[in-house]
Enzyme design. Structure first.
Site, PDB file in Angstrom:
ATOM      1  N   GLN A  22     -10.163  -4.097  -3.475  1.00  0.00           N
ATOM      2  CA  GLN A  22     -11.489  -3.661  -3.029  1.00  0.00           C
ATOM      3  C   GLN A  22     -12.536  -4.008  -4.086  1.00  0.00           C
ATOM      4  O   GLN A  22     -13.622  -4.505  -3.770  1.00  0.00           O
ATOM      5  CB  GLN A  22     -11.472  -2.133  -2.787  1.00  0.00           C
ATOM      6  CG  GLN A  22     -12.801  -1.586  -2.324  1.00  0.00           C
ATOM      7  CD  GLN A  22     -13.184  -2.091  -0.940  1.00  0.00           C
ATOM      8  OE1 GLN A  22     -12.400  -2.011  -0.019  1.00  0.00           O
ATOM      9  NE2 GLN A  22     -14.389  -2.621  -0.791  1.00  0.00           N
TER      10      GLN A  22
ATOM     11  N   ARG B 135     -13.389  -9.094   1.451  1.00  0.00           N
ATOM     12  CA  ARG B 135     -11.981  -8.795   1.193  1.00  0.00           C
ATOM     13  C   ARG B 135     -11.130 -10.045   1.454  1.00  0.00           C
ATOM     14  O   ARG B 135     -10.214 -10.371   0.706  1.00  0.00           O
ATOM     15  CB  ARG B 135     -11.489  -7.636   2.090  1.00  0.00           C
ATOM     16  CG  ARG B 135     -12.150  -6.282   1.839  1.00  0.00           C
ATOM     17  CD  ARG B 135     -11.816  -5.752   0.465  1.00  0.00           C
ATOM     18  NE  ARG B 135     -10.375  -5.656   0.274  1.00  0.00           N
ATOM     19  CZ  ARG B 135      -9.619  -4.610   0.656  1.00  0.00           C
ATOM     20  NH1 ARG B 135     -10.183  -3.564   1.226  1.00  0.00           N
ATOM     21  NH2 ARG B 135      -8.316  -4.585   0.431  1.00  0.00           N
TER      22      ARG B 135
ATOM     23  N   ASP C 122     -17.614   6.732  -1.178  1.00  0.00           N
ATOM     24  CA  ASP C 122     -16.331   6.623  -0.462  1.00  0.00           C
ATOM     25  C   ASP C 122     -16.053   7.981   0.167  1.00  0.00           C
ATOM     26  O   ASP C 122     -16.722   8.979  -0.137  1.00  0.00           O
ATOM     27  CB  ASP C 122     -15.223   6.221  -1.462  1.00  0.00           C
ATOM     28  CG  ASP C 122     -13.851   6.032  -0.811  1.00  0.00           C
ATOM     29  OD1 ASP C 122     -13.785   5.860   0.435  1.00  0.00           O
ATOM     30  OD2 ASP C 122     -12.834   6.066  -1.539  1.00  0.00           O
TER      31      ASP C 122
ATOM     32  N   HIS D 113      -7.519   0.758  -6.447  1.00  0.00           N
ATOM     33  CA  HIS D 113      -7.682  -0.115  -5.277  1.00  0.00           C
ATOM     34  C   HIS D 113      -8.310  -1.426  -5.772  1.00  0.00           C
ATOM     35  O   HIS D 113      -9.465  -1.733  -5.481  1.00  0.00           O
ATOM     36  CB  HIS D 113      -8.564   0.577  -4.238  1.00  0.00           C
ATOM     37  CG  HIS D 113      -8.518  -0.037  -2.866  1.00  0.00           C
ATOM     38  ND1 HIS D 113      -7.690  -1.102  -2.541  1.00  0.00           N
ATOM     39  CD2 HIS D 113      -9.208   0.259  -1.724  1.00  0.00           C
ATOM     40  CE1 HIS D 113      -7.879  -1.422  -1.264  1.00  0.00           C
ATOM     41  NE2 HIS D 113      -8.782  -0.619  -0.751  1.00  0.00           N
TER      42      HIS D 113
ATOM     43  N   ARG E 180       0.875  -1.180   0.000  1.00  0.00           N
ATOM     44  CA  ARG E 180       0.000   0.000   0.000  1.00  0.00           C
ATOM     45  C   ARG E 180       0.906   1.222   0.000  1.00  0.00           C
ATOM     46  O   ARG E 180       1.686   1.431   0.928  1.00  0.00           O
ATOM     47  CB  ARG E 180      -0.923   0.006   1.213  1.00  0.00           C
ATOM     48  CG  ARG E 180      -1.698   1.302   1.366  1.00  0.00           C
ATOM     49  CD  ARG E 180      -2.813   1.221   2.383  1.00  0.00           C
ATOM     50  NE  ARG E 180      -3.945   0.475   1.862  1.00  0.00           N
ATOM     51  CZ  ARG E 180      -5.163   0.485   2.401  1.00  0.00           C
ATOM     52  NH1 ARG E 180      -5.405   1.207   3.478  1.00  0.00           N
ATOM     53  NH2 ARG E 180      -6.142  -0.220   1.874  1.00  0.00           N
TER      54      ARG E 180
ATOM     55  N   CYS F 179     -16.596   1.248   0.722  1.00  0.00           N
ATOM     56  CA  CYS F 179     -15.389   0.439   0.951  1.00  0.00           C
ATOM     57  C   CYS F 179     -14.947   0.488   2.410  1.00  0.00           C
ATOM     58  O   CYS F 179     -14.218  -0.405   2.855  1.00  0.00           O
ATOM     59  CB  CYS F 179     -14.263   0.929   0.047  1.00  0.00           C
ATOM     60  SG  CYS F 179     -13.862   2.666   0.301  1.00  0.00           S
TER      61      CYS F 179
HETATM   62  N1   CP Z   1     -11.392  -0.562   2.412  1.00  0.00           N
HETATM   63  C1   CP Z   1     -10.111  -0.579   2.816  1.00  0.00           C
HETATM   64  O1   CP Z   1      -9.181  -0.733   2.023  1.00  0.00           O
HETATM   65  O2   CP Z   1      -9.934  -0.450   4.167  1.00  0.00           O
HETATM   66  P1   CP Z   1      -8.541  -0.189   4.908  1.00  0.00           P
HETATM   67  O3   CP Z   1      -8.041   1.146   4.467  1.00  0.00           O
HETATM   68  O4   CP Z   1      -8.865  -0.248   6.371  1.00  0.00           O
HETATM   69  O5   CP Z   1      -7.565  -1.270   4.511  1.00  0.00           O
HETATM   70  N1  NVA Z   2     -10.222   6.474  -1.204  1.00  0.00           N
HETATM   71  C1  NVA Z   2      -9.820   6.052   0.120  1.00  0.00           C
HETATM   72  C2  NVA Z   2     -10.018   4.592   0.279  1.00  0.00           C
HETATM   73  C3  NVA Z   2      -9.658   4.018   1.619  1.00  0.00           C
HETATM   74  C4  NVA Z   2      -9.853   2.532   1.665  1.00  0.00           C
HETATM   75  C5  NVA Z   2      -8.371   6.449   0.356  1.00  0.00           C
HETATM   76  O1  NVA Z   2      -7.552   6.313  -0.567  1.00  0.00           O
HETATM   77  O2  NVA Z   2      -8.052   6.909   1.452  1.00  0.00           O
END
Ligand code: CP
Ligand code: NVA
Length: 320
Positions: free
Chosen positions: A142, A301, A233, A139, A111, A273
């Site tokens: 997701q 997930r 989101d 993502h 990440r 999400c």
């Molecule tokens: N939806 C999601 O990716 O959650 P986290 O940021 O907690 O991993």
């Molecule tokens: N769009 C959000 C998603 C978190 C799972 C972010 O990037 O923070």
């Protein structure tokens, strides 16, 4: 059932999958979900035996980190948790981090901020399977969970319509990719200046199957009309915190509330999400309503990532 590896070694984008890979991933996910109660007797319990999978998170995570760790362990693999002080490109070049890890581990879940850094990392390590656990642009894990959730809810998903309301961000891009590949029409409703990136819009025609269409809207009421599911989101993604105040005012007309949900089809699902910000992108009553499948998405997930890891890193697995 075959867990034959996809043609691409990495999963940095839903588009690293052919449509058949996506279908197979969801099918395997359904099996591993059903088999989970078998514990160590599950057919996939040793799928990653002898495999090491590293995890490197440069942004916060609850769901992605937990579900990947559990998935690796339940598949019989070994988790190598890297600390953020291994940070990509700060202590040593990204390509050196990749070429070190390639000598020790079989896969890595990352990440980070830049999709380009992920691509650079993956290209530097031809024997290492790299999975995108969220970047600023995409993502994809997701979106796999979202598609499994829709298949569970609807059975056949082809011809349905999902409306995403909010920022044209990483979650929106991957949702568009996966939806179009499965023949789901996707509406994306965003304020001016926050639409999907042009490259994602341009990709739509070439990845769409079964006549699915991407349509962009700036009016939330127009975009939600005819929707079988409404997805939102956060208005401020990780890394954009300095813009939070302006974003709260720009996105205020895009809140998913009961009045907006009432314009979708009767029985329309609510999706997110997570993490969610009640009173901002969604109201408490919609979040807690029977239409909300957000915790199914979160649960899924785990199952889709088990399927993904076994496709990328395991040999063939026999299911009963
Ligand atoms: N939806 C999601 O990716 O959650 P986290 O940021 O907690 O991993
Ligand atoms: N769009 C959000 C998603 C978190 C799972 C972010 O990037 O923070």
């Amino acid at each position: 059932m075959s867990t034959a590896a996809p043609a691409r070694k990495d999963f940095l984008s839903v588009l690293d999958f052919q449509a058949t890979d996506l279908e197979r991933c969801l099918e395997i996910a359904g099996h591993v979900k059903a088999d989970r109660s078998l514990g160590r007797q599950a057919p996939t319990a040793d799928a990653l035996e002898g495999r090491h999978v590293a995890m490197l998170f440069e942004k916060a995570s609850l769901r992605t980190r937990s579900t990947f760790e559990i998935a690796i362990v339940e598949l019989g693999g070994n988790v190598v948790s890297l600390q953020p002080d291994a940070a990509l490109g700060k202590r040593e070049p990204v390509t050196d981090v990749a070429r070190n890890l390639e000598r020790w581990v079989d896969g890595i879940v990352i990440r980070t901020f830049s999709q380009k850094v992920l691509e650079e990392f993956a290209a530097a390590a031809p024997r290492l399977r790299v999975i995108n656990a969220l970047s600023d642009d995409q993502h994809p894990c997701q979106a796999l969970a979202d598609m499994l959730t829709l298949r569970e809810q609807w059975g056949a998903v082809q011809g349905r319509t999902v409306t995403y309301v909010g920022d044209g961000n990483n979650v929106a891009v991957s949702l568009v990719h996966a939806s179009l590949m499965l023949g789901i029409n996707i509406h994306v409703v965003s304020p001016e200046g926050y639409h999907l990136p042009a490259w994602a819009v341009q990709q739509a025609a070439s990845i769409s199957r079964h006549g699915a269409r991407l349509r962009l809207f700036t009016d939330a009421q127009d975009g939600v009309a005819g929707a079988d599911a409404v997805y939102t989101d956060t208005w401020t993604s990780m890394g954009q915190e300095a813009e939070a105040i302006i974003r709260r005012s720009v996105f205020a007309p895009y809140q998913v509330n009961q009045a907006l949900m009432a314009l979708a089809k009767p029985g329309a699902l609510f999706m997110h999400c997570l993490p969610a910000h009640r009173g901002e992108e969604v109201t408490e009553d919609v979040f807690e309503s029977p239409a909300s499948v957000v915790f199914d998405q979160a649960e899924n997930r785990l199952h889709v990532q088990k399927a993904l890891l076994s496709m990328l890193l395991a040999g063939p697995v026999k299911h009963p």
